[in-house]
Design an enzyme around this catalytic site. Structure first.
Site, PDB file in Angstrom:
ATOM      1  N   ARG A 351       0.827  -1.215   0.000  1.00 39.89           N
ATOM      2  CA  ARG A 351       0.000   0.000   0.000  1.00 39.89           C
ATOM      3  C   ARG A 351       0.856   1.257   0.000  1.00 39.89           C
ATOM      4  NH1 ARG A 351      -0.740  -0.729   5.684  1.00 39.89           N
ATOM      5  NH2 ARG A 351      -2.397  -2.223   5.343  1.00 39.89           N
ATOM      6  N   ASP A 352       1.936   1.222   0.770  1.00 43.33           N
ATOM      7  CA  ASP A 352       2.782   2.417   0.837  1.00 43.33           C
ATOM      8  C   ASP A 352       3.331   2.755  -0.542  1.00 43.33           C
ATOM      9  OD1 ASP A 352       2.368   2.607   3.520  1.00 43.33           O
ATOM     10  OD2 ASP A 352       4.261   1.698   4.110  1.00 43.33           O
ATOM     11  N   TRP A 482      -5.876   0.104   5.811  1.00 42.71           N
ATOM     12  CA  TRP A 482      -4.803   1.120   5.834  1.00 42.71           C
ATOM     13  C   TRP A 482      -4.184   1.216   7.235  1.00 42.71           C
ATOM     14  CZ3 TRP A 482      -4.486   5.345   9.014  1.00 42.71           C
ATOM     15  CH2 TRP A 482      -3.384   6.176   8.785  1.00 42.71           C
ATOM     16  N   ASP A 484      -2.667  -0.201  10.174  1.00 40.75           N
ATOM     17  CA  ASP A 484      -1.932  -1.422  10.539  1.00 40.75           C
ATOM     18  C   ASP A 484      -2.450  -2.060  11.818  1.00 40.75           C
ATOM     19  OD1 ASP A 484       0.006  -1.177   8.518  1.00 40.75           O
ATOM     20  OD2 ASP A 484       1.103   0.301   9.703  1.00 40.75           O
ATOM     21  N   LYS A 627       0.823   7.797  17.475  1.00 42.80           N
ATOM     22  CA  LYS A 627       0.588   6.982  16.279  1.00 42.80           C
ATOM     23  C   LYS A 627      -0.911   6.727  16.062  1.00 42.80           C
ATOM     24  CE  LYS A 627       3.477   3.829  14.925  1.00 42.80           C
ATOM     25  NZ  LYS A 627       4.630   3.644  14.052  1.00 42.80           N
ATOM     26  N   GLU A 628      -1.276   5.460  15.826  1.00 42.61           N
ATOM     27  CA  GLU A 628      -2.676   5.167  15.498  1.00 42.61           C
ATOM     28  C   GLU A 628      -3.604   5.323  16.697  1.00 42.61           C
ATOM     29  OE1 GLU A 628      -0.130   3.403  14.355  1.00 42.61           O
ATOM     30  OE2 GLU A 628      -0.478   2.687  12.304  1.00 42.61           O
ATOM     31  N   THR A 700       7.618   8.609   4.539  1.00 40.48           N
ATOM     32  CA  THR A 700       6.229   8.462   4.962  1.00 40.48           C
ATOM     33  C   THR A 700       5.289   8.749   3.795  1.00 40.48           C
ATOM     34  OG1 THR A 700       4.483   9.617   6.198  1.00 40.48           O
ATOM     35  CG2 THR A 700       6.562  10.763   6.009  1.00 40.48           C
TER      36      THR A 700
END
Ligand code: NOJ
Length: 793
Positions: A351-352, A482, A484, A627-628, A700
């Site tokens: 995906r990245d 998307w 993780d 982060k997430e 990123t």
């Protein structure tokens, strides 16, 4: 506090205070010969792989050392310093330095005790070694006797881990030799001959002494800041035998007042013969200026394909140089090597990488094409993507994420639900930029077996999701989407993926229409309608979209929840995909603004997870606001900006840009810490004691999402199959601005007039004196060079 500024004209960032709150880095070369360098010359180099081709050391997670050091010692006074402020670290009242980070080069200019040094570092274009050119000048009125030392610390093994861990072995396989102005290091490993040798040599001056043994050069209980040989003013002519290798070359110079001398240090993985040949090319040192010009021309010509002049310097610097350059660096280096990525990843994240491609398409679609082909060849025949595309990817022969080893680990295949769906926005962007319509018919293999046209690959990507739908009629979340950290599994459903699929159907229909395939359009439209109904029925909650459903039907991202009650991505993606109705778009985007926005960017969700967590919400492992787990993840900021431009909100889109632009923090660097010229992966948000601190520099996906949002959203330059659409969405106080854009070999000089101060809306365009209604400039009407007036309002 401010540590530097942008020099837009020269496409450089200048660090004027070297004591930056983190190492502020630049990239030299390419992964063929890669080098990362900080403003204090810290960093490392490698050939082909940061993990397996490493030849100089860098201590990760430490004090930005060692690096490519140049020491200067005054022979008579006994005082010494370094060409970069560190490692010697002289008092900044006396030591002045300006580091110029440019496109593929770094030049550190320092002044101390009437001596000016200029240490220029670069990797020549298409070469696999690096050059450090030192200019040293006596700005005082007395003659000076100086000793110069170039210093580099070699690894004892090409593999970064072996060098750091397997000391009972690697310490005993390396030796150094001194020959003809250079230190050569050999490594006795069972590897090809060209990987067994490294060299550090000098050209343009005679080496008067050397050290090949690190511990002799540094001395016992010393550091890079006070090496024994520098303090003594004399290298010991030592060589490594069973300890650590280095290359230290001593050069003595005398400088009359006003006199300047130059020396070039060269470093790479070559044996004596190869190294001597390279040194020979620098007999005439003027080659350095030529190589530097070539390097600048290479990068600037790419960046100049799209340039803007707007009322915002911040935006200009980002679009014209730094965001664009970061897109190339991220595209080229993926997540391979930085000061956080140690180089151990042996491939490209699906995906990245597919998203990274988007960031450079408007500047170099030829470069994008090769990588796009690779990624399509990493799609499994059932339609999903390989989560990691190995550097030695072998299409047609790869295993799949269904393989028993993976399934055994987690109970289900390791497919990510989103991977192949990223192809839709990327492929369509490529087609519209390049006009290479034939690409849809190009036959590309699948990763495991079989092959198909690009068009059929896209259909398979849709099919992968269609074969994996949950009880609410939306795609399941599998191992992750998307995000993780979100494990919705084989039955739980992801709204983000639902919106990606929605976009996928729309893109597929657009392509099918152009290929004159009405049956395919009908097929996709029927499925899209069904998906649309399901989204509307199950995922809309008064004024926001939810994030997903778990296998036991817990709604992630419901306002009813105590934690993570609202998520950013479903709101922005509802708009980007076209699934949100106009009132839903407004309500949900306002809710984002009111509940997730902070002065440093917009949080991924809020409040952070504390109770609800494993096994679904793995982000609970991260500290709150990190982060997430309700951090300000940087990549979604681009989607947010783009979504606001799609609904005509230029003021807000620009506000969001300013929130997340690294340049906005140029005078608050002590808070942000990271380089103010590049995006990081995330910023700590409001429940962190360090709100505003950014992490994981350079590599990123943010580079591409924000770039796309600026180019296509705010500046509104959107290629179409038959021309270029110009439909800016800008702050209402922008009364005029201009752009230069290359499009399919034509040049457009675009002047936008916005006398009425609207945020979006083009009344007409004047192309080379002729009026066009609407905002599309037909490709057929373009001349080699075009004057374009765009009238907004
Ligand atoms: C970083 C990963 O590289 C990327 O693939 C992922 O989408 C984001 N983290 C969000 O989890």
């Amino acid at each position: 506090m401010q540590y530097g500024y942008f020099d837009e004209k020269n496409k450089e960032y200048l660090i004027t205070k070297p004591n930056t709150p983190a190492p502020w880095a630049n990239y030299l070369g390419s992964p063929e010969y890669g080098a990362i360098i900080s403003g204090n010359a810290g960093g490392y180099s490698f050939v082909k792989s940061g993990a397996n081709g490493r030849h100089i050391r860098y201590h990760f997670n430490s004090m930005d050392e060692p690096g490519r050091y140049i020491y200067v010692r005054d022979l008579e006074k006994g005082d010494y310093w370094s060409g970069s402020w560190q490692p010697v670290g002289k008092d900044l009242d006396q030591y002045k330095s300006v580091c110029h980070h440019g496109t593929g080069y770094t030049n550190i200019v320092s002044d101390y005790d009437n001596i000016r040094t200029e240490s220029l570092y670069y990797v020549p274009l298409n070469k696999t070694y690096e050059v450090w050119r030192l200019k040293v000048r006596n700005n005082g009125s007395q003659a000076r006797k100086l000793v110069l030392f170039g210093y580099v610390e070699f690894t004892n093994h090409n593999n970064y881990e072996q060098d750091n861990v397997n000391l009972q072995y690697t310490l005993f396989i390396s030796r150094t030799y001194y020959k003809n102005n250079m230190i050569l290091q050999s490594i006795n490993e069972n590897v090809p001959e060209d990987q067994c040798w490294r060299f550090f040599g000098a050209a343009g001056a005679e080496v008067t002494a050397y050290d090949g043994d690190r511990d002799t050069f540094l001395g016992d209980y010393r550091s890079y800041g006070n090496p024994s040989s520098v303090e003594n003013g004399q290298c010991a002519n030592s060589l490594n035998y069973n300890t650590n290798s280095c290359g230290a070359l001593q050069i003595n110079v005398e400088l009359q007042p006003g006199e300047e001398k130059e020396v070039v240090f060269l470093l790479g993985q070559y044996d004596e013969e190869g190294a001597s040949e390279i040194l020979g090319q620098y007999k005439d040192l003027s080659v350095v200026d030529k190589e530097l010009e070539e390097l600048k021309a290479y990068w600037h010509s790419k960046l100049n394909r799209f340039q803007v002049q707007t009322p915002s310097d911040n935006l200009n610097n980002m679009i014209n140089t730094w965001n664009a350059y970061q897109c190339f660096i991220t595209f080229i280096w993926s997540r391979a090597a930085s000061f956080q990525y140690c180089g151990l990843r042996n491939g490209l994240g699906y995906r990245d990488t597919v998203q990274d491609i988007q960031g450079i398409i408007h500047l170099d679609h030829e470069m994008a094409l090769e990588r796009l082909r690779l990624m399509i060849s990493a799609q499994v025949s059932i339609g999903g993507g390989l989560p990691l595309v190995k550097f030695d990817h072998n299409p047609g022969h790869e295993g799949t994420p269904d393989d028993p080893e993976y399934v055994q680990e987690t109970g289900h295949p390791h497919y990510r639900a989103d991977d192949a769906l990223w192809l839709f926005p990327t492929v369509i962007k490529y087609l519209k930029e390049s006009g290479n319509w034939g690409f849809t018919d190009e036959v590309i293999p699948y990763s495991d077996h079989g092959e198909d046209t690009v068009y059929e690959h896209l259909r398979q990507a849709l099919q992968f999701s269609l074969d994996r739908m949950g009880v609410h009629g939306m795609p399941v979340g599998l191992y992750a989407d998307w995000n993780d950290c979100l494990r919705l599994g084989a039955k739980g459903e992801s709204l983000f993926v639902a919106f990606q699929l929605y976009m996928g159907f729309n893109v597929f229909m657009e392509i099918a229409q152009n290929k004159n395939k009405p049956d395919d359009v009908q097929w996709a439209q029927g499925l899209l309608d069904e998906l649309d109904t399901n989204i509307q029925k199950h995922a809309w909650e008064n004024d926001q979209f939810v994030r997903g459903f778990t296998e036991d039907n817990y709604t992630v991202g419901s306002w009813e929840n105590d934690e993570a009650r609202i998520w950013l991505n479903p709101q922005s993606w509802a708009v980007l995909s076209g699934a949100a109705r106009p009132d839903q778009a407004r309500l949900s985007m306002d809710k984002v603004y009111n509940n997730l926005r902070t002065e440093y960017g917009t949080m991924l969700c809020y409040p952070p997870f504390k109770e609800y967590g494993m096994p679904v919400a793995r982000m609970v492992l991260f500290n709150a606001s990190t982060k997430e787990n309700a951090g300000i993840f940087s990549q979604p900021q681009g989607w947010l900006i783009l979504a606001e431009t799609m609904i005509g909100n230029g003021d807000r889109a620009f506000e969001y840009f300013l929130d997340c632009s690294p340049a906005s923090m140029n005078d608050k660097a002590e808070i942000r810490k990271l380089e103010p010229y590049v995006h990081g992966q995330f910023v700590e948000s409001k429940d962190s004691p360090y709100q505003g601190r950014a992490h994981v520099h350079w590599l990123t996906g943010t580079a591409s999402t924000v770039m796309v949002s600026l180019v296509e959203g705010i500046m509104g330059v959107q290629p179409q199959f038959d021309g270029l659409c110009i439909n800016p969405c800008v702050p209402s106080d922008w009364k005029d601005f201009s752009m230069v854009r290359e499009f399919r070999g034509k040049k457009l000089n675009i002047q936008v007039e916005n006398k009425n101060g609207v945020q979006k809306g083009v009344s007409h365009i004047i192309l080379n004196g002729k009026e066009i209604q609407g905002h599309l400039i037909p490709a057929a009407d373009m001349e080699a060079e075009n004057t374009v007036r765009v009238i907004m309002g």
